[in-house]
Design a protein around this motif. Structure first.
Motif, PDB file in Angstrom:
ATOM      1  N   ASN A  27       8.778  -2.482 -10.461  1.00 55.19           N
ATOM      2  CA  ASN A  27       9.381  -2.840  -9.185  1.00 55.19           C
ATOM      3  C   ASN A  27       8.458  -3.815  -8.462  1.00 55.19           C
ATOM      4  OD1 ASN A  27      10.896  -2.994  -6.917  1.00 55.19           O
ATOM      5  ND2 ASN A  27      10.993  -0.792  -6.552  1.00 55.19           N
ATOM      6  N   ASP A  28       8.767  -5.096  -8.540  1.00 53.57           N
ATOM      7  CA  ASP A  28       7.918  -6.126  -7.960  1.00 53.57           C
ATOM      8  C   ASP A  28       8.060  -6.236  -6.444  1.00 53.57           C
ATOM      9  OD1 ASP A  28       6.956  -6.750 -10.435  1.00 53.57           O
ATOM     10  OD2 ASP A  28       8.370  -8.388 -10.768  1.00 53.57           O
ATOM     11  N   ASN A  29       9.014  -5.548  -5.862  1.00 52.47           N
ATOM     12  CA  ASN A  29       9.221  -5.632  -4.417  1.00 52.47           C
ATOM     13  C   ASN A  29       8.088  -4.977  -3.637  1.00 52.47           C
ATOM     14  OD1 ASN A  29      11.678  -6.898  -4.861  1.00 52.47           O
ATOM     15  ND2 ASN A  29      12.761  -4.941  -4.963  1.00 52.47           N
ATOM     16  N   PHE A  30       7.329  -4.116  -4.251  1.00 53.16           N
ATOM     17  CA  PHE A  30       6.260  -3.417  -3.556  1.00 53.16           C
ATOM     18  C   PHE A  30       5.006  -4.267  -3.372  1.00 53.16           C
ATOM     19  CE2 PHE A  30       8.460   0.452  -5.152  1.00 53.16           C
ATOM     20  CZ  PHE A  30       8.730   1.010  -3.904  1.00 53.16           C
ATOM     21  N   LEU A  31       4.885  -5.367  -4.093  1.00 53.29           N
ATOM     22  CA  LEU A  31       3.657  -6.162  -4.028  1.00 53.29           C
ATOM     23  C   LEU A  31       3.463  -6.800  -2.659  1.00 53.29           C
ATOM     24  CD1 LEU A  31       1.192  -7.229  -5.495  1.00 53.29           C
ATOM     25  CD2 LEU A  31       2.552  -9.198  -6.190  1.00 53.29           C
ATOM     26  N   LEU A  32       4.476  -7.406  -2.103  1.00 54.92           N
ATOM     27  CA  LEU A  32       4.349  -8.038  -0.791  1.00 54.92           C
ATOM     28  C   LEU A  32       4.039  -7.007   0.282  1.00 54.92           C
ATOM     29  CD1 LEU A  32       4.517 -10.559   0.961  1.00 54.92           C
ATOM     30  CD2 LEU A  32       6.968 -10.091   1.219  1.00 54.92           C
ATOM     31  N   GLY A  33       4.700  -5.871   0.228  1.00 54.60           N
ATOM     32  CA  GLY A  33       4.423  -4.806   1.190  1.00 54.60           C
ATOM     33  C   GLY A  33       3.001  -4.300   1.078  1.00 54.60           C
ATOM     34  N   GLY A  34       2.506  -4.183  -0.134  1.00 51.32           N
ATOM     35  CA  GLY A  34       1.133  -3.734  -0.345  1.00 51.32           C
ATOM     36  C   GLY A  34       0.111  -4.716   0.185  1.00 51.32           C
ATOM     37  N   VAL A  35       0.369  -6.011   0.014  1.00 51.93           N
ATOM     38  CA  VAL A  35      -0.555  -7.027   0.516  1.00 51.93           C
ATOM     39  C   VAL A  35      -0.549  -7.038   2.036  1.00 51.93           C
ATOM     40  CG1 VAL A  35      -0.977  -9.516   0.626  1.00 51.93           C
ATOM     41  CG2 VAL A  35      -0.464  -8.446  -1.550  1.00 51.93           C
ATOM     42  N   ILE A  36       0.615  -6.905   2.647  1.00 53.62           N
ATOM     43  CA  ILE A  36       0.694  -6.883   4.110  1.00 53.62           C
ATOM     44  C   ILE A  36      -0.014  -5.661   4.670  1.00 53.62           C
ATOM     45  CG2 ILE A  36       2.298  -6.655   6.052  1.00 53.62           C
ATOM     46  CD1 ILE A  36       4.239  -8.432   4.447  1.00 53.62           C
ATOM     47  N   VAL A  37       0.207  -4.508   4.063  1.00 51.01           N
ATOM     48  CA  VAL A  37      -0.446  -3.281   4.518  1.00 51.01           C
ATOM     49  C   VAL A  37      -1.953  -3.383   4.364  1.00 51.01           C
ATOM     50  CG1 VAL A  37      -0.721  -0.837   3.933  1.00 51.01           C
ATOM     51  CG2 VAL A  37       1.550  -1.786   4.175  1.00 51.01           C
ATOM     52  N   SER A  38      -2.408  -3.962   3.271  1.00 53.41           N
ATOM     53  CA  SER A  38      -3.849  -4.111   3.064  1.00 53.41           C
ATOM     54  C   SER A  38      -4.458  -5.130   4.021  1.00 53.41           C
ATOM     55  CB  SER A  38      -4.140  -4.517   1.633  1.00 53.41           C
ATOM     56  OG  SER A  38      -3.897  -3.438   0.782  1.00 53.41           O
ATOM     57  N   ALA A  39      -3.722  -6.160   4.374  1.00 54.59           N
ATOM     58  CA  ALA A  39      -4.230  -7.121   5.356  1.00 54.59           C
ATOM     59  C   ALA A  39      -4.385  -6.467   6.719  1.00 54.59           C
ATOM     60  CB  ALA A  39      -3.303  -8.324   5.439  1.00 54.59           C
ATOM     61  N   ILE A  40      -3.433  -5.645   7.101  1.00 52.64           N
ATOM     62  CA  ILE A  40      -3.542  -4.908   8.361  1.00 52.64           C
ATOM     63  C   ILE A  40      -4.715  -3.934   8.299  1.00 52.64           C
ATOM     64  CG2 ILE A  40      -2.376  -3.237   9.862  1.00 52.64           C
ATOM     65  CD1 ILE A  40       0.275  -4.609   9.034  1.00 52.64           C
ATOM     66  N   GLY A  41      -4.873  -3.256   7.165  1.00 52.23           N
ATOM     67  CA  GLY A  41      -5.992  -2.334   6.986  1.00 52.23           C
ATOM     68  C   GLY A  41      -7.336  -3.033   7.039  1.00 52.23           C
ATOM     69  N   LEU A  42      -7.413  -4.248   6.496  1.00 51.70           N
ATOM     70  CA  LEU A  42      -8.654  -5.023   6.539  1.00 51.70           C
ATOM     71  C   LEU A  42      -9.003  -5.417   7.971  1.00 51.70           C
ATOM     72  CD1 LEU A  42     -10.847  -6.334   4.747  1.00 51.70           C
ATOM     73  CD2 LEU A  42      -9.447  -8.390   4.749  1.00 51.70           C
ATOM     74  N   ILE A  43      -8.013  -5.819   8.734  1.00 54.34           N
ATOM     75  CA  ILE A  43      -8.254  -6.176  10.137  1.00 54.34           C
ATOM     76  C   ILE A  43      -8.704  -4.956  10.929  1.00 54.34           C
ATOM     77  CG2 ILE A  43      -7.117  -6.965  12.254  1.00 54.34           C
ATOM     78  CD1 ILE A  43      -5.376  -8.762  10.427  1.00 54.34           C
ATOM     79  N   LEU A  44      -8.070  -3.817  10.700  1.00 53.67           N
ATOM     80  CA  LEU A  44      -8.473  -2.597  11.402  1.00 53.67           C
ATOM     81  C   LEU A  44      -9.875  -2.152  11.009  1.00 53.67           C
ATOM     82  CD1 LEU A  44      -5.221  -0.440  11.352  1.00 53.67           C
ATOM     83  CD2 LEU A  44      -6.200  -1.684  13.272  1.00 53.67           C
ATOM     84  N   ALA A  45     -10.256  -2.395   9.765  1.00 53.69           N
ATOM     85  CA  ALA A  45     -11.589  -1.996   9.307  1.00 53.69           C
ATOM     86  C   ALA A  45     -12.681  -2.785  10.003  1.00 53.69           C
ATOM     87  CB  ALA A  45     -11.695  -2.163   7.794  1.00 53.69           C
ATOM     88  N   PHE A  46     -12.388  -4.027  10.397  1.00 53.05           N
ATOM     89  CA  PHE A  46     -13.388  -4.808  11.126  1.00 53.05           C
ATOM     90  C   PHE A  46     -13.712  -4.195  12.486  1.00 53.05           C
ATOM     91  CE2 PHE A  46     -12.064  -8.540   8.449  1.00 53.05           C
ATOM     92  CZ  PHE A  46     -13.281  -8.656   7.814  1.00 53.05           C
ATOM     93  N   PHE A  47     -12.741  -3.528  13.090  1.00 54.24           N
ATOM     94  CA  PHE A  47     -12.934  -2.949  14.410  1.00 54.24           C
ATOM     95  C   PHE A  47     -13.336  -1.478  14.371  1.00 54.24           C
ATOM     96  CE2 PHE A  47      -9.867  -6.422  15.161  1.00 54.24           C
ATOM     97  CZ  PHE A  47     -10.671  -7.190  15.998  1.00 54.24           C
ATOM     98  N   ALA A  48     -13.409  -0.899  13.185  1.00 52.16           N
ATOM     99  CA  ALA A  48     -13.743   0.520  13.041  1.00 52.16           C
ATOM    100  C   ALA A  48     -15.231   0.746  13.285  1.00 52.16           C
ATOM    101  CB  ALA A  48     -13.352   1.011  11.653  1.00 52.16           C
TER     102      ALA A  48
END
Length: 83
Positions: A27-48
């Motif tokens: 199911n290739d539809n999950f790749l874009l969602g995973g990248v977006i979620v990880s980008a949000i997680g990376l931004i939040l990690a900078f402020f943690a």
């Protein structure tokens, strides 16, 4: 509050990782969602706050974005193009 951001970042890393693993099952539809979620997680990690959750969020999400987005972008741009 900063510790909560680290925990959320770590959770988002595991969600992104699960979506990347689901992509391998066809199911290739999950790749874009995973990248977006990880980008949000990376931004939040900078402020943690300092701690293990910040490191997991930073390293995990950064590796996921590099493997799932940056590396394929570089390979398809520079190595698989035809003149």
């Amino acid at each position: 509050m900063k510790k909560v951001l680290g925990i959320i970042s770590t959770i988002l890393f595991f969600i992104g990782l699960a979506s990347y693993i689901a992509m391998f099952f066809g199911n290739d539809n999950f790749l874009l969602g995973g990248v977006i979620v990880s980008a949000i997680g990376l931004i939040l990690a900078f402020f943690a706050g300092k701690g293990v959750y910040k490191r997991i969020g930073l390293i995990g999400n950064a590796i996921f974005i590099i493997v799932a987005f940056i590396f394929p972008l570089i390979v398809t741009t520079f190595f698989w193009n035809k003149p």
